[in-house]
Design a protein around this motif. Structure first.
Motif, PDB file in Angstrom:
ATOM      1  N   GLU B  18       8.083   9.476   0.313  1.00 20.16           N
ATOM      2  CA  GLU B  18       9.218  10.084   0.987  1.00 20.16           C
ATOM      3  C   GLU B  18       9.737  11.248   0.154  1.00 20.16           C
ATOM      4  N   ILE B  19       9.859  12.386   0.825  1.00 23.74           N
ATOM      5  CA  ILE B  19      10.408  13.553   0.139  1.00 23.74           C
ATOM      6  C   ILE B  19      11.900  13.578   0.422  1.00 23.74           C
ATOM      7  N   PRO B  20      12.746  13.597  -0.611  1.00 20.47           N
ATOM      8  CA  PRO B  20      14.197  13.537  -0.387  1.00 20.47           C
ATOM      9  C   PRO B  20      14.697  14.748   0.404  1.00 20.47           C
ATOM     10  N   ALA B  21      15.780  14.520   1.165  1.00 21.93           N
ATOM     11  CA  ALA B  21      16.326  15.576   2.023  1.00 21.93           C
ATOM     12  C   ALA B  21      16.639  16.836   1.222  1.00 21.93           C
ATOM     13  N   LEU B  70       5.287  21.309  -0.100  1.00 20.52           N
ATOM     14  CA  LEU B  70       5.906  20.041  -0.505  1.00 20.52           C
ATOM     15  C   LEU B  70       4.890  18.920  -0.667  1.00 20.52           C
ATOM     16  N   LEU B  71       3.968  18.798   0.309  1.00 14.97           N
ATOM     17  CA  LEU B  71       3.086  17.633   0.303  1.00 14.97           C
ATOM     18  C   LEU B  71       2.251  17.528  -0.978  1.00 14.97           C
ATOM     19  N   PRO B  72       1.532  18.572  -1.365  1.00 19.12           N
ATOM     20  CA  PRO B  72       0.720  18.425  -2.570  1.00 19.12           C
ATOM     21  C   PRO B  72       1.563  18.059  -3.786  1.00 19.12           C
ATOM     22  N   ARG B  73       2.761  18.685  -3.873  1.00 16.00           N
ATOM     23  CA  ARG B  73       3.588  18.444  -5.047  1.00 16.00           C
ATOM     24  C   ARG B  73       4.039  16.987  -5.108  1.00 16.00           C
ATOM     25  N   PHE B  74       4.517  16.505  -3.971  1.00 13.65           N
ATOM     26  CA  PHE B  74       5.036  15.141  -3.993  1.00 13.65           C
ATOM     27  C   PHE B  74       3.930  14.097  -4.052  1.00 13.65           C
ATOM     28  N   LEU B  75       2.795  14.445  -3.469  1.00 17.85           N
ATOM     29  CA  LEU B  75       1.658  13.540  -3.561  1.00 17.85           C
ATOM     30  C   LEU B  75       1.221  13.423  -5.022  1.00 17.85           C
ATOM     31  N   ARG B  76       1.179  14.578  -5.688  1.00 23.06           N
ATOM     32  CA  ARG B  76       0.773  14.574  -7.104  1.00 23.06           C
ATOM     33  C   ARG B  76       1.774  13.763  -7.930  1.00 23.06           C
TER      34      ARG B  76
END
Lengths: 98, 422
Positions: B18-21, B70-76
């Motif tokens: 989950e990526i924070p708001a 966002l996705l790659p960063r938070f996935l990493r």
């Protein structure tokens, strides 16, 4: 639906100037039929956007002279309308759904 | 932020993130700013387009860009948070709709390096085939050198005898076969001749002689055209030649270009053969031990690594083919089939590498920067090439790949050193 309104209001003008005017003076701009008068424009805007109009200003824009080499051409003349809405009316967002 | 984590298999993990708001909003604003700076819309000067207009006009593009960032960063981050060692490209399973001002949930599956539970790797048994270089092998090699540097000399004062080379014109005819003429054909009157009848027919002949004979070929003849046919051969002897071999002395040894004297040549040939056999023996040992290690451990390997390895093998094969003069683009090769064929070996190599990796970790065998640099130096010729290559490798991540490889090799050396010969 009354198609006559669409014959009068041709398209909204979305430019830096018109955006600014919308924000500061609640004025929206349109290209309108060359023969339209203020009353017709007022009615059309009120009907199409469901707002109350305070004032309509109209003027003719002369088409620009354009030349390509030795050929001279002229863009069509057209008519512009600035429509000021009554205080408290919200201007429509033309970009919605574009 | 990682909110869900599941094992799909031992090497495939499911992560829900989950990526924070706050982060979503921040990135959204950032991307919108960038779009505003660049957007060109009629009626507005560049950079003067109101945010709201950009927002509505480029809605889809903006959202995609925000996700891409966002996705790659938070996935990493999630991978690091969980301490996973991901391999290959994670696969996005599901991404919720991006809404400004609310957290964004997405699911992904990713493959990780296999965890290997080590069993025995010390004292593995390895069958060593003893080898030695024998004098007659050396002599045979030197004899081959001699033959290669032999010279031909015409003989006119006698008839052909065994060991001579006879130059002939050969006309072969048979029913249902095109008449074939071969001119200036060298026939060696020795045990290695293809056509014994020809040898017999030519022995005792002199230049100018004509001989004929017939031969009935069976169905196993090397030349398909003559199978099951009786062929008549008309032969005209043109010339008799004698091959003179150089004398086996120091001069001959120097003539080969890599020895000073005959003794020196013998030593060099012997050394070379020994090196060759040693190499073979080492390769054999490595193969045995590698197979033994793989057999002793059973675990799943991630598809990503196997695919990489298979592609590598295919690429090598293609390179081999093109070095043989095959046009890889045009040759009728069933790559899919080949891929399936190469796969089992690729799986083995990946497993071996994972096992060695685990051994290296357990034994504390690490590769230092100096080790990696040495490995890189093997492939380059000078210092400036080295530093530019090193920079490139460090940049694309291959440097760490080499480090892993060197450590694995150290582990393999340990396994080899500790192996019991039988």
């Amino acid at each position: 639906m009354n198609l006559e309104n669409y014959r009068i209001i041709i398209r909204p003008l979305i430019t830096e100037k018109s955006t600014l005017q919308k924000e500061t003076g609640n004025i929206i701009a349109f290209e309108v039929a060359a023969k339209a008068n203020k009353i017709e424009v007022r009615r059309a805007v009120e009907a199409l956007f469901n707002v109350k109009v305070e004032e309509v200003r109209l003027f003719n824009v002369r088409g620009k002279l354009k030349r390509l080499g030795r050929n001279i051409g002229r863009r069509s003349d057209w008519r512009k309308a600035y429509v000021r809405l009554k205080a408290g009316e919200k201007a429509p967002e033309f970009f919605e759904g574009v | 932020m990682l909110i869900e984590y599941k094992d799909v298999t031992s090497v495939k993990k499911f992560v829900g993130v989950e990526i924070p708001a706050g982060a979503v909003d921040h990135e959204f604003k950032h991307v919108l700013d960038e779009f505003s700076r660049q957007a060109r819309i009629p009626g507005f000067r560049a950079g003067k387009v109101p945010r709201a207009v950009v927002r509505t006009k480029f809605d889809d593009d903006i959202k995609r860009e925000v996700l891409d960032r966002l996705l790659p960063r938070f996935l990493r981050d999630a991978i690091v948070e969980k301490g996973l060692e991901a391999v290959g490209t994670p696969e996005l399973k599901q991404v919720a709709d991006l809404v400004e001002g609310s957290p964004l949930r997405f699911d992904a599956e990713l493959e990780v390096r296999p965890a290997v539970a080590l069993s025995t790797y010390r004292g593995l048994e390895v069958a060593v085939k003893p080898f030695d270089v024998f004098a007659d092998e050396v002599a045979k090699t030197i004899e081959r050198f001699r033959e290669q540097s032999g010279t031909f000399r015409g003989v006119s004062d006698r008839a052909a005898v065994e060991g001579d080379y006879v130059v002939v014109d050969l006309v072969s005819t048979a029913e249902g076969m095109e008449r074939k003429t071969t001119e200036g054909y060298y026939v060696h009157l020795g045990p290695d001749t293809v056509l014994p009848e020809l040898r017999e027919a030519l022995t005792g002949r002199s230049p100018g002689d004509n001989v004929s004979f017939e031969k009935t070929w069976d169905d196993e003849a090397p030349n398909e055209d003559v199978r099951g046919k009786t062929v008549r051969y008309d032969v005209t002897v043109k010339e008799i030649q004698l091959r003179e071999l150089p004398e086996l002395n120091d001069e001959f040894a120097r003539g080969t270009g890599f020895a000073e004297s005959l003794d020196d040549l013998r030593t060099k040939v012997e050394d070379d053969m020994r090196r060759h056999k040693e190499q073979e023996s080492t390769n054999d040992k490595r193969k045995q031990l590698g197979d033994a290690l793989v057999a002793a451990h059973s675990f799943d390997v991630p598809d990503a690594l196997v695919d990489d390895e298979t592609v590598k093998a295919l690429r090598n094969y293609a390179r081999f083919l093109s070095s043989q003069g095959v046009d890889v683009e045009k040759a009728p090769i069933d790559w899919e089939n080949l891929r399936a064929e190469f796969r089992p070996d690729a799986v083995k190599r990946v497993q071996l590498s994972a096992i060695l990796d685990a051994i290296a970790k357990q034994e504390g065998l690490a590769a230092s920067d100096a080790d990696v640099d040495d490995e890189i130096r093997k492939g380059v010729s000078n210092a400036s090439e080295f530093s530019s290559l090193k920079r490139r490798l460090q940049h694309d991540g291959t440097y760490e790949e080499i480090r892993r490889h060197v450590a694995e090799e150290k582990a393999f050396q340990l396994v080899i050193a500790e192996a019991k010969a039988s």
